[in-house]
Every structure is written in structure tokens, then in C-alpha cells.
Design an enzyme around this catalytic site. Structure first.
Site, short mmCIF file in Angstrom:
data_model
loop_
_atom_site.label_atom_id
_atom_site.label_comp_id
_atom_site.label_asym_id
_atom_site.label_seq_id
_atom_site.Cartn_x
_atom_site.Cartn_y
_atom_site.Cartn_z
N ALA A 1 -19.14 0.32 13.78
CA ALA A 1 -19.01 1.61 14.47
C ALA A 1 -17.87 2.45 13.88
CB ALA A 1 -18.80 1.39 15.96
N HIS A 2 -17.72 3.64 14.45
CA HIS A 2 -16.75 4.61 13.93
C HIS A 2 -15.32 4.08 13.99
CE1 HIS A 2 -15.24 5.78 17.95
NE2 HIS A 2 -16.49 5.60 18.34
#
Length: 341
Positions: free
Chosen positions: A238-239
Site C-alpha cells: 500500500a501507499h
């Protein structure tokens, strides 16, 4: 077909030949399936019986296992590492692309290093920089402002969004998507407001990313994958995650946003790691482990329940739901037993 003598392999692996050092090897195989001209290996004692029956021309063995072996062997410190080195040397994997296919779409502003190969229907965006000997497979899309280091190989149908940097000697397998938006939203009175993901992705040297894995871009800063990381198929990063050097992540694992994983970690398959957590160097998570808190010390961690007969599982599930009641009963009994008469 590539070929090499046992003598040459002994120099490569710092090993000792037991038998004919002029023997020519052209490929690697398992003990069970090897034939003449192939070299095999014994790295696990449970396959010892296959060693006596193998048709391999030579076998990579430890000094201990070589003592009782009458066939031709190459004695090395670590037979499995030796096997990996020989497999690399004799690798026959085809290239992801050869030359530049006429159907490839290349923006005039892109800079291509010497020896770059681009497959059919690939798209190279504006201001992209491709280092020497980069291979771009058919149907792959490289967004604007991406940089790809020399000798990196992208197989067919990989997608790099804008502002993604890949280091040297990387391998990106088909279906991987790097730089898609992170899951960033604010909630205003029940409605989701999208937060533009304006960061990028920075990937170091010698990184391998498996098929259909997804690496989200950073919300503000970058998502980072450091040198030597290996990521299996269908992994979600994820980010703003940061993955330290030489960490390995097995298939179907999911990392929530802003996770920091240290160096030399091993993350088993189907693990789930909650957001904004830190995992120390040298942590090993066994398969299907759920991580909900920081891990400050190296070591092996597990949380998954092992498979069992359904009837046993059903009983244990009922008992698990009764744990709080049982705890309260024990607590009451202990309290009463400590009450003076």
C-alpha cells in the site's frame, strides 16, 4: 545450449570435484528426474534415497554427504546455493523482448539506452528514461517521468504509472501494477473525498516483483522498496510502505498503508499487516500471520490456526466463544478460595 565443465563450476563455486572434472554439464535437474549431462543437488536429507538412484552426471553435495557417495560430485559449502548459482549460469529463459517492435509507441521525449528492447504494442510515455539493456515486454505500459535502470526486465503486460523509478537488474513479472493510487480518502458527513496521491514509487536494485502484484504510489512521499527485495505473486503493497533490503514477501500477503518493514525479514504467504506499523530487522512471519502491533525484536512470529478435523474445529470454536465466561468463573472461584472463613 550452454555448457560448462565440472572444473569450471568448481572455480565458480569454490568447490572440490570428486570424480571426473572434465565432465560437461548443460543443465540442472532434481535428483529424481536428472539425466546424463545434468547436475543435481542434495540439500535435504529426506531425499538421500534419491541420491543413490539418480541418473545425474554429477551432484552438488556437502562434504558430509559426499563421504559415502561413490558417484561424481562437486563438494560445496551449501549445495542449494550452489544449485542456484549453476542454474543462473545455465539459464535458458528467453528475453522479454528483442529489438524494438514497429508497433511499440514511444514518446519522442523518451531516452533509450544502448541495447534497449521493446516488445509489440508497448507504450513508453513522455520523459521516460530507459537504461542500457532494459527489456520491455509486449503490451507493457510505462507512464511519464519513469526511470528504469540498466539490465532491468519487465515481462508482458506490466503497468508502471507515472513517476515510478526502478533500479538496475530488476525483474517485474506479467500483470504487476506499480504506482496505482493508494487508498486515501477523507470522510465528510458520510461521503468519501478522494485525496490525490501525488507521491511516487522508488524501487532499488535487484528487486523482483511477482505476477499480478500491486505496489501503490505514496500519498505525499514515496512508497519505497529497497535493494534486493523479492516479492511473490499477488502481493499488495500500500501507499507509503517502506520495505528494507533483502526482505522476502511470499504470495497473497497484504500490507496496509505506511508500514515499515526492516531488512532481512521473511514474510510468509497470506500474511496481513495493519497500517502504520514498524517491523524490526530480521523478523520472520510464518504463513497467514496477522500483525496488529509493532514488532521491535527479531525472531519468528506466528498467529494462524492450523488445519484440523472439522468436528474438532467446531468444538474448539464453541469453547473459544466461552473463554470470557470461563475466565470470569475461574476469577470468582479464586476470589472465593482466598476469602477467610
Amino acid at each position: 545450449m550452454k555448457s560448462v565443465t565440472l572444473k569450471e563450476l568448481s572455480l565458480l563455486l569454490d568447490g572440490v570435484v570428486q570424480g571426473d572434472e572434465t565432465l560437461v554439464i548443460n543443465s540442472v535437474a532434481t535428483l529424481e528426474h536428472a539425466t546424463a549431462g545434468q547436475i543435481s543437488f542434495l540439500a535435504n536429507s529426506k531425499y538421500r534415497a534419491q541420491l543413490e538412484l539418480t541418473q545425474a552426471s554429477a551432484v552438488l553435495l556437502s562434504a558430509k554427504d559426499a563421504q559415502d557417495y561413490s558417484g561424481t560430485a562437486l563438494v560445496v559449502k551449501d549445495p542449494y546455493v550452489g544449485f542456484a548459482r549453476v542454474a543462473q549460469l545455465l539459464d535458458t529463459t528467453p528475453k522479454a523482448a528483442i529489438g524494438i517492435h514497429p508497433s511499440a509507441q514511444i514518446d519522442p521525449s523518451a531516452l533509450l539506452g544502448e541495447g534497449v528492447a521493446i516488445g509489440a504494442n508497448a507504450v513508453i510515455g513522455a520523459n521516460v528514461i530507459l537504461g542500457e539493456n532494459v527489456q520491455i515486454g509486449a503490451g507493457t505500459v510505462i507512464g511519464q517521468d519513469c526511470i528504469i535502470g540498466s539490465n532491468t526486465r519487465l515481462w508482458a503486460n506490466v503497468t508502471l504509472y507515472h513517476n515510478v523509478h526502478l533500479g538496475q537488474d530488476c525483474i517485474i513479472h506479467s500483470g504487476a501494477i506499480i504506482g496505482s493510487d493508494g487508498f486515501g480518502y477523507a470522510n465528510e458527513r458520510g461521503q468519501w473525498i478522494k485525496i490525490p496521491q501525488t507521491g511516487g514509487v522508488r524501487i532499488g536494485d535487484r528487486v523482483e516483483i511477482g505476477a499480478s502484484s500491486t505496489i501503490d504510489r505514496g500519498a505525499l512521499g514515496h512508497t519505497e522498496i529497497h535493494n534486493g527485495v523479492i516479492i511473490d505473486n499477488q502481493v499488495q503493497v500500500a501507499h507509503n510502505d517502506i520495505i528494507g533490503e533483502n526482505t522476502a514477501i511470499a504470495g497473497s500477503t497484504t500490507l496496509a498503508g505506511s508500514v515499515t518493514i526492516g531488512k532481512h525479514c521473511i514474510i510468509g504467504g497470506n500474511c496481513a499487516i495493519a497500517g502504520h506499523l514498524t517491523i524490526a530487522d530480521g523478523v520472520h512471519l510464518s504463513g497467514a500471520t496477522n500483525v496488529t502491533g509493532n514488532m521491535r525484536e527479531p525472531g519468528l512470529y506466528s498467529s494462524a490456526t492450523v488445519a484440523m478435523e472439522n468436528k474438532v474445529w467446531r468444538k474448539n470454536t464453541v469453547r473459544f466463544r466461552q473463554l470470557d465466561e470461563l475466565f470470569q468463573r475461574v476469577k470468582t472461584l479464586e476470589k472465593n478460595s482466598n476469602t477467610p472463613e
